[in-house]
Motif scaffolding. Structure first.
Motif, PDB file in Angstrom:
ATOM      1  N   VAL A   1      57.898  22.249  24.683  1.00 39.93           N
ATOM      2  CA  VAL A   1      57.500  21.144  25.715  1.00 39.93           C
ATOM      3  C   VAL A   1      55.846  21.175  25.840  1.00 39.93           C
ATOM      4  CG1 VAL A   1      57.663  20.523  28.216  1.00 39.93           C
ATOM      5  CG2 VAL A   1      59.941  21.042  26.734  1.00 39.93           C
ATOM      6  N   ILE A   2      55.494  22.217  26.086  1.00 40.14           N
ATOM      7  CA  ILE A   2      53.865  22.268  26.310  1.00 40.14           C
ATOM      8  C   ILE A   2      53.074  21.779  25.052  1.00 40.14           C
ATOM      9  CG2 ILE A   2      52.024  23.755  26.895  1.00 40.14           C
ATOM     10  CD1 ILE A   2      53.657  25.124  28.830  1.00 40.14           C
ATOM     11  N   THR A   3      53.800  22.058  23.829  1.00 38.71           N
ATOM     12  CA  THR A   3      52.927  21.815  22.679  1.00 38.71           C
ATOM     13  C   THR A   3      53.049  20.372  22.456  1.00 38.71           C
ATOM     14  OG1 THR A   3      53.569  23.879  21.632  1.00 38.71           O
ATOM     15  CG2 THR A   3      53.027  22.117  20.050  1.00 38.71           C
TER      16      THR A   3
ATOM     17  N   ALA B   1      50.397  14.909  23.118  1.00 37.78           N
ATOM     18  CA  ALA B   1      50.436  13.620  23.560  1.00 37.78           C
ATOM     19  C   ALA B   1      49.053  13.343  24.367  1.00 37.78           C
ATOM     20  CB  ALA B   1      51.546  13.278  24.412  1.00 37.78           C
ATOM     21  N   LEU B   2      48.692  14.675  25.193  1.00 33.01           N
ATOM     22  CA  LEU B   2      47.343  14.294  26.238  1.00 33.01           C
ATOM     23  C   LEU B   2      46.149  14.160  25.319  1.00 33.01           C
ATOM     24  CD1 LEU B   2      48.298  16.887  29.054  1.00 33.01           C
ATOM     25  CD2 LEU B   2      48.209  14.230  28.887  1.00 33.01           C
TER      26      LEU B   2
ATOM     27  N   LYS C   1      41.427  20.626  25.726  1.00 35.94           N
ATOM     28  CA  LYS C   1      42.894  21.576  26.159  1.00 35.94           C
ATOM     29  C   LYS C   1      43.258  20.712  27.345  1.00 35.94           C
ATOM     30  CE  LYS C   1      40.057  24.742  25.846  1.00 35.94           C
ATOM     31  NZ  LYS C   1      39.435  24.432  24.632  1.00 35.94           N
ATOM     32  N   PRO C   2      44.585  20.621  27.374  1.00 39.04           N
ATOM     33  CA  PRO C   2      45.155  19.907  28.500  1.00 39.04           C
ATOM     34  C   PRO C   2      45.087  20.431  29.835  1.00 39.04           C
ATOM     35  CG  PRO C   2      46.836  20.976  27.214  1.00 39.04           C
ATOM     36  CD  PRO C   2      45.624  21.273  26.574  1.00 39.04           C
TER      37      PRO C   2
ATOM     38  N   ILE D   1      45.411  25.732  28.136  1.00 37.07           N
ATOM     39  CA  ILE D   1      45.226  26.660  26.839  1.00 37.07           C
ATOM     40  C   ILE D   1      45.161  25.674  25.493  1.00 37.07           C
ATOM     41  CG2 ILE D   1      46.161  28.830  27.882  1.00 37.07           C
ATOM     42  CD1 ILE D   1      48.851  27.914  26.957  1.00 37.07           C
ATOM     43  N   SER D   2      44.790  26.443  24.446  1.00 40.58           N
ATOM     44  CA  SER D   2      45.097  25.638  23.175  1.00 40.58           C
ATOM     45  C   SER D   2      46.327  26.215  22.704  1.00 40.58           C
ATOM     46  CB  SER D   2      43.847  26.034  22.228  1.00 40.58           C
ATOM     47  OG  SER D   2      43.792  27.306  21.971  1.00 40.58           O
ATOM     48  N   MET D   3      46.934  25.251  21.676  1.00 43.79           N
ATOM     49  CA  MET D   3      48.393  25.665  21.240  1.00 43.79           C
ATOM     50  C   MET D   3      48.326  26.662  20.372  1.00 43.79           C
ATOM     51  SD  MET D   3      50.475  23.983  23.119  1.00 43.79           S
ATOM     52  CE  MET D   3      49.184  24.000  24.437  1.00 43.79           C
ATOM     53  N   ARG D   4      47.437  26.905  19.566  1.00 48.55           N
ATOM     54  CA  ARG D   4      47.217  27.955  18.647  1.00 48.55           C
ATOM     55  C   ARG D   4      47.111  29.299  19.444  1.00 48.55           C
ATOM     56  NH1 ARG D   4      42.210  28.551  14.897  1.00 48.55           N
ATOM     57  NH2 ARG D   4      41.301  29.032  17.154  1.00 48.55           N
ATOM     58  N   ASP D   5      46.308  29.502  20.453  1.00 46.70           N
ATOM     59  CA  ASP D   5      46.177  30.773  21.476  1.00 46.70           C
ATOM     60  C   ASP D   5      47.374  30.650  22.112  1.00 46.70           C
ATOM     61  OD1 ASP D   5      43.699  30.635  20.062  1.00 46.70           O
ATOM     62  OD2 ASP D   5      42.947  29.798  21.978  1.00 46.70           O
ATOM     63  N   PHE D   6      48.138  29.808  22.446  1.00 46.14           N
ATOM     64  CA  PHE D   6      49.474  29.707  23.211  1.00 46.14           C
ATOM     65  C   PHE D   6      50.430  30.529  22.425  1.00 46.14           C
ATOM     66  CE2 PHE D   6      53.222  28.246  24.840  1.00 46.14           C
ATOM     67  CZ  PHE D   6      53.362  28.395  26.234  1.00 46.14           C
ATOM     68  N   LEU D   7      50.713  30.111  21.180  1.00 45.86           N
ATOM     69  CA  LEU D   7      51.595  30.647  20.578  1.00 45.86           C
ATOM     70  C   LEU D   7      51.260  31.999  19.853  1.00 45.86           C
ATOM     71  CD1 LEU D   7      52.548  27.391  18.270  1.00 45.86           C
ATOM     72  CD2 LEU D   7      53.662  28.421  20.391  1.00 45.86           C
TER      73      LEU D   7
END
Length: 424
Positions: free
Chosen positions: A150-152, A157-158, A198-199, A363-369
């Protein structure tokens, strides 16, 4: 005069983590007292009226049919036992056929636990303990993975909206000059800025809140039509079910017959509950991050220019000599530092070694995952250190930012926010 005794290093008996924990505990206790006072004022008169009305009906019934109080109480106890087993005055669907049992295990693994159906046999109770242990753990993992995706999606989208807005602004003339020159200058600076964008955690919280409200409103419309509930009662049921509180005073899809296709309604009920629980779970996790940031801001305000030992820790101008204003912290707008960062400095600040992020950004998505993959290893390392008598010593950044460890969706975001909240 700056403090040189080392008392501000966060090793004292009441460091910032402990202070945050105590502050949150006091807040929850105060919140419980306030909630108890409100509910007591609202519900106690209704309870008294119902009790008086029941006493009158009980006496009238016993006198009318010449029944002793003992006999009538024994009969009511027998009905309470039947009620626990799923027997009701009105006709309802079977509780323990395959579809009824499937509904039951769904409330178990989702931790909703309405309570309208419970195992009555010893074998069923023992099996539930082992079944729920694995099922609840697997479902919580599913919710965590749902939150990641969902956050990704929200982040992409943002970012798309931000990129579209930036292109529109770049096409406008600046200071009355031609629109052919962008404020970012030559060299594609705008693209570099978008790559590090970042969002905002507040935008994510708002979007999740709107999604939860939309799902609840649509589900309430379905329940009002199918169950005959008032729309407000349906909204109440949606929140109780989606938040996994599960009182059990109102339970959907329990009638034996429904007007219209019952199979379609039961399928819609399953999908709405699944979607609603995922949305509310994600929203709770993001709200908890905001609560933590508010606690950080309160600690900074309460700390003031004096350290815990009572000696002044402020340097020239009243600022701590080793602290700088935190960029990822909740504060009123007039207290936030207004800085105009160039694209070059923004790109530097987004480096992995620095780990610093703009205020209010997530956060950035790559770092998040990537943080999710090492989260379990971090927990195992911390447990090993504690078992060997060598507890983990928090570094300066983890002491100051207030985001530490954890497992699951909150732990994933906390580990990354620990890097995004490093003091400047």
């Amino acid at each position: 005069m700056p403090c040189r005794s080392g008392c501000c290093s966060g090793i004292g008996p009441l460091n910032e983590d402990n202070a945050r924990f105590l502050m949150l505990a006091l807040f929850i206790i105060l919140y419980l007292f306030c909630g108890a006072a409100v509910f007591s004022a609202l519900e106690q008169p209704k309870e008294r009226e119902a009790k008086e009305r029941w006493v009158q009906r009980f006496e009238h019934f016993s006198q009318k049919y010449n029944l002793s109080e003992k006999e009538l109480n024994n009969f009511l106890r027998n009905y309470e036992e039947a009620n626990v087993a799923g027997i009701r005055v009105d006709t309802i669907r079977p509780r323990w056929d395959f579809t009824g049992a499937f509904y039951f295990v769904g409330t178990v693994v989702s931790t909703i636990g309405f309570g309208m159906t419970t195992p009555a046999t010893i074998g069923g109770k023992v099996f539930l303990m082992f079944y729920g242990l694995l099922g609840c753990a697997a479902t919580i993992l599913f919710f965590n993975l749902f939150l990641e995706r969902v956050i990704t999606v929200i982040a992409f989208a943002l970012k798309f909206c931000h990129e579209h807005s930036s292109r529109g602004k770049a096409a406008l003339p600046h200071n009355g000059r031609g629109g052919g020159h962008s404020s970012e200058g030559p060299g594609g600076g705008r693209g570099e800025g978008l790559a590090g964008w970042k969002p905002s955690v507040y935008c994510v919280m708002l979007i999740l809140g709107v999604a939860a409200i939309l799902v609840s409103c649509c589900a309430s419309a379905m329940y009002s039509a199918a169950e005959g509930w008032a729309y407000l009662d349906s909204l109440y049921f949606c929140f109780v079910a989606f938040s996994t509180i599960g009182f059990g005073d109102m339970v959907s899809s329990q009638r034996a017959l429904y007007e219209g296709p019952a199979t379609a309604y039961r399928l819609g009920n399953f999908l709405f509950i699944l979607t609603g629980v995922c949305c509310i779970y994600s929203l709770f996790n993001v709200i908890s991050i905001v609560i933590k940031q508010v606690l950080n801001w309160l600690l900074r305000r309460l700390e003031g220019p004096w350290c815990r030992c009572g000696c002044p820790c402020s340097g020239p101008g009243g600022h701590h000599p080793h602290r700088h204003p935190r960029r990822n912290v909740v504060a009123p707008g007039h207290l936030r530092a207004r800085r105009d960062l160039s694209i070059e400095t923004d790109a530097v600040n987004d480096s992995e070694t620095d780990g610093r992020r703009m205020s209010g950004e997530m956060i950035s998505m790559r770092d998040f995952l990537a943080a999710n993959k090492v989260n379990l290893a971090i927990m195992q390392k911390q447990l090993s250190e504690m078992a060997n008598g060598h507890p983990r010593q928090s570094d300066s950044s983890s002491r100051h930012n207030g985001f530490s460890g954890g497992v699951g969706a909150l732990g994933i975001m906390n580990n990354r926010l620990a890097e995004t909240s490093v003091d400047r």
